[in-house]
Design a protein around this motif. Structure first.
Motif, short mmCIF file in Angstrom:
data_model
loop_
_atom_site.label_atom_id
_atom_site.label_comp_id
_atom_site.label_asym_id
_atom_site.label_seq_id
_atom_site.Cartn_x
_atom_site.Cartn_y
_atom_site.Cartn_z
N ALA A 251 5.58 20.62 -29.78
CA ALA A 251 6.70 20.52 -28.84
C ALA A 251 7.24 21.91 -28.50
CB ALA A 251 7.80 19.64 -29.43
N GLN A 252 7.38 22.77 -29.52
CA GLN A 252 7.85 24.13 -29.26
C GLN A 252 6.83 24.90 -28.43
OE1 GLN A 252 8.44 25.01 -33.44
NE2 GLN A 252 10.67 25.20 -33.12
N PHE A 253 5.54 24.71 -28.70
CA PHE A 253 4.49 25.35 -27.91
C PHE A 253 4.70 25.01 -26.43
CE2 PHE A 253 0.55 24.79 -25.57
CZ PHE A 253 -0.03 26.04 -25.68
N HIS A 254 4.89 23.73 -26.12
CA HIS A 254 5.05 23.30 -24.73
C HIS A 254 6.37 23.82 -24.15
CE1 HIS A 254 1.41 20.99 -24.52
NE2 HIS A 254 1.73 20.34 -25.63
N GLU A 255 7.43 23.86 -24.96
CA GLU A 255 8.71 24.38 -24.49
C GLU A 255 8.58 25.85 -24.12
OE1 GLU A 255 13.43 24.59 -25.77
OE2 GLU A 255 11.94 24.18 -27.32
N PHE A 256 8.01 26.65 -25.01
CA PHE A 256 7.83 28.08 -24.73
C PHE A 256 6.90 28.28 -23.54
CE2 PHE A 256 9.91 28.73 -28.73
CZ PHE A 256 10.33 30.05 -28.76
N SER A 257 5.83 27.50 -23.48
CA SER A 257 4.86 27.64 -22.39
C SER A 257 5.48 27.36 -21.03
CB SER A 257 3.66 26.73 -22.62
OG SER A 257 2.93 27.13 -23.76
N SER A 258 6.49 26.50 -21.00
CA SER A 258 7.11 26.15 -19.72
C SER A 258 7.81 27.35 -19.07
CB SER A 258 8.10 25.00 -19.90
OG SER A 258 9.27 25.42 -20.57
N TYR A 259 8.07 28.39 -19.83
CA TYR A 259 8.75 29.57 -19.30
C TYR A 259 7.78 30.67 -18.86
CZ TYR A 259 13.10 27.54 -20.90
OH TYR A 259 14.17 26.71 -21.06
N LEU A 260 6.50 30.50 -19.10
CA LEU A 260 5.53 31.53 -18.74
C LEU A 260 5.47 31.72 -17.22
CD1 LEU A 260 4.45 31.06 -21.70
CD2 LEU A 260 2.24 31.61 -20.77
N THR A 261 5.51 32.96 -16.82
CA THR A 261 5.32 33.34 -15.42
C THR A 261 4.27 34.44 -15.42
OG1 THR A 261 7.64 32.87 -14.96
CG2 THR A 261 6.45 34.19 -13.34
N ALA A 262 3.12 34.13 -14.87
CA ALA A 262 2.02 35.10 -14.88
C ALA A 262 2.40 36.36 -14.11
CB ALA A 262 0.77 34.47 -14.28
N PRO A 263 1.96 37.51 -14.62
CA PRO A 263 2.23 38.76 -13.89
C PRO A 263 1.43 38.80 -12.59
CG PRO A 263 0.77 39.17 -15.75
CD PRO A 263 1.19 37.73 -15.84
N THR A 264 2.01 39.48 -11.63
CA THR A 264 1.32 39.66 -10.35
C THR A 264 1.10 41.16 -10.13
OG1 THR A 264 3.36 39.86 -9.07
CG2 THR A 264 2.47 37.62 -9.39
N ARG A 265 0.17 41.46 -9.29
CA ARG A 265 -0.12 42.87 -8.98
C ARG A 265 1.12 43.55 -8.38
NH1 ARG A 265 -4.83 44.34 -11.04
NH2 ARG A 265 -6.47 42.79 -10.85
N ASP A 266 1.98 42.78 -7.72
CA ASP A 266 3.19 43.34 -7.11
C ASP A 266 4.15 43.94 -8.15
OD1 ASP A 266 2.24 42.49 -4.66
OD2 ASP A 266 3.49 40.69 -4.61
N GLU A 267 4.02 43.53 -9.41
CA GLU A 267 4.89 44.08 -10.45
C GLU A 267 4.49 45.50 -10.83
OE1 GLU A 267 6.29 41.22 -13.64
OE2 GLU A 267 4.70 40.02 -12.70
N GLY A 268 3.32 45.94 -10.41
CA GLY A 268 2.91 47.32 -10.62
C GLY A 268 2.27 47.63 -11.95
N PHE A 269 1.85 46.62 -12.69
CA PHE A 269 1.18 46.85 -13.96
C PHE A 269 -0.33 46.94 -13.77
CE2 PHE A 269 5.12 44.71 -15.36
CZ PHE A 269 5.55 45.61 -16.31
N ASN A 270 -0.97 47.71 -14.63
CA ASN A 270 -2.43 47.74 -14.68
C ASN A 270 -2.87 46.55 -15.51
OD1 ASN A 270 -2.47 50.22 -13.28
ND2 ASN A 270 -2.13 51.32 -15.20
N LEU A 271 -3.40 45.52 -14.83
CA LEU A 271 -3.75 44.27 -15.49
C LEU A 271 -5.18 44.29 -16.03
CD1 LEU A 271 -2.19 41.80 -12.87
CD2 LEU A 271 -1.14 42.70 -14.96
N VAL A 272 -5.34 43.81 -17.26
CA VAL A 272 -6.65 43.67 -17.89
C VAL A 272 -6.75 42.21 -18.31
CG1 VAL A 272 -8.15 44.40 -19.78
CG2 VAL A 272 -6.56 46.05 -18.74
N PHE A 273 -7.76 41.51 -17.82
CA PHE A 273 -7.88 40.07 -18.06
C PHE A 273 -8.85 39.77 -19.21
CE2 PHE A 273 -5.32 38.50 -14.66
CZ PHE A 273 -5.31 39.55 -13.74
N HIS A 274 -8.44 38.84 -20.03
CA HIS A 274 -9.25 38.36 -21.16
C HIS A 274 -9.29 36.84 -21.07
CE1 HIS A 274 -8.87 42.29 -23.27
NE2 HIS A 274 -7.69 42.31 -22.65
N HIS A 275 -10.49 36.30 -20.97
CA HIS A 275 -10.64 34.85 -20.90
C HIS A 275 -10.97 34.30 -22.28
CE1 HIS A 275 -10.18 35.09 -16.62
NE2 HIS A 275 -11.02 36.10 -16.63
#
Length: 169
Positions: free
Chosen positions: A138-162
């Motif tokens: 339940a806590q996993f789902h509660e915390f996950s509901s707040y996730l907002t993926a970063p976008t390139r517009d935020e100016g970070f150098n993104l490195v993706f890991h699948h």
């Protein structure tokens, strides 16, 4: 281009997506230190952490102290793996503020793992009992509901890991 040889590594991902595993691997590089929120929260606030609201309050206190410290370490030429979640726009704004105090390079590691993979890892982690915090589904789902993926517009150098490229510790 950075004028120092340090790098700030930041991490975005669900609980049990492999952030701490990746953080440990990244921190093995020479001249690199690991700063893990869970370790600090456990040491300073373990008795106070019962809910998402408790986490938000205690994490805010910790970030207030750690921000200038992380910037100073980076400015001394030491790389930092910041095992604090970069899971919301506000959390990443705090990390962006650290970067504005430095001339360091940075990478925001984005871990992409399914709920099924994360929940399996979470169950194993909880059963092992070697993590400072046991998190319910339940806590996993509660915390996950707040996730907002970063976008390139935020100016970070993104490195993706699948998820296929991440292994559990």
């Amino acid at each position: 281009m950075s004028t120092t040889s340090s790098t700030l590594h930041m991490l975005f991902g669900k609980i049990a997506s492999g952030k701490s595993t990746l953080a440990t691997r990244l921190s093995a590089a020479p001249g690199t230190v690991l700063m893990a929120e869970d370790v600090w929260l456990d040491a300073l606030f373990a008795d106070e952490l019962k809910s998402l609201q408790d986490y938000a309050r205690c994490s805010k206190k910790l970030r207030h102290v750690m921000g200038p410290h992380v910037a100073a370490v980076l400015n001394a030429g030491v790389s930092v793996v910041l095992d604090f979640p970069a899971n919301t726009v506000a959390q990443r704004a705090w990390m962006r503020d650290i970067l504005t105090r430095t001339e360091t390079a940075h990478e925001l590691h984005v871990l992409d793992a399914s709920d099924e993979v994360c929940l399996a890892r979470l169950r194993a982690r909880n059963a092992a009992g070697d993590h400072p915090f046991a998190v319910s589904e339940a806590q996993f789902h509660e915390f996950s509901s707040y996730l907002t993926a970063p976008t390139r517009d935020e100016g970070f150098n993104l490195v993706f890991h699948h998820e296929t490229g991440i292994t559990s510790a």
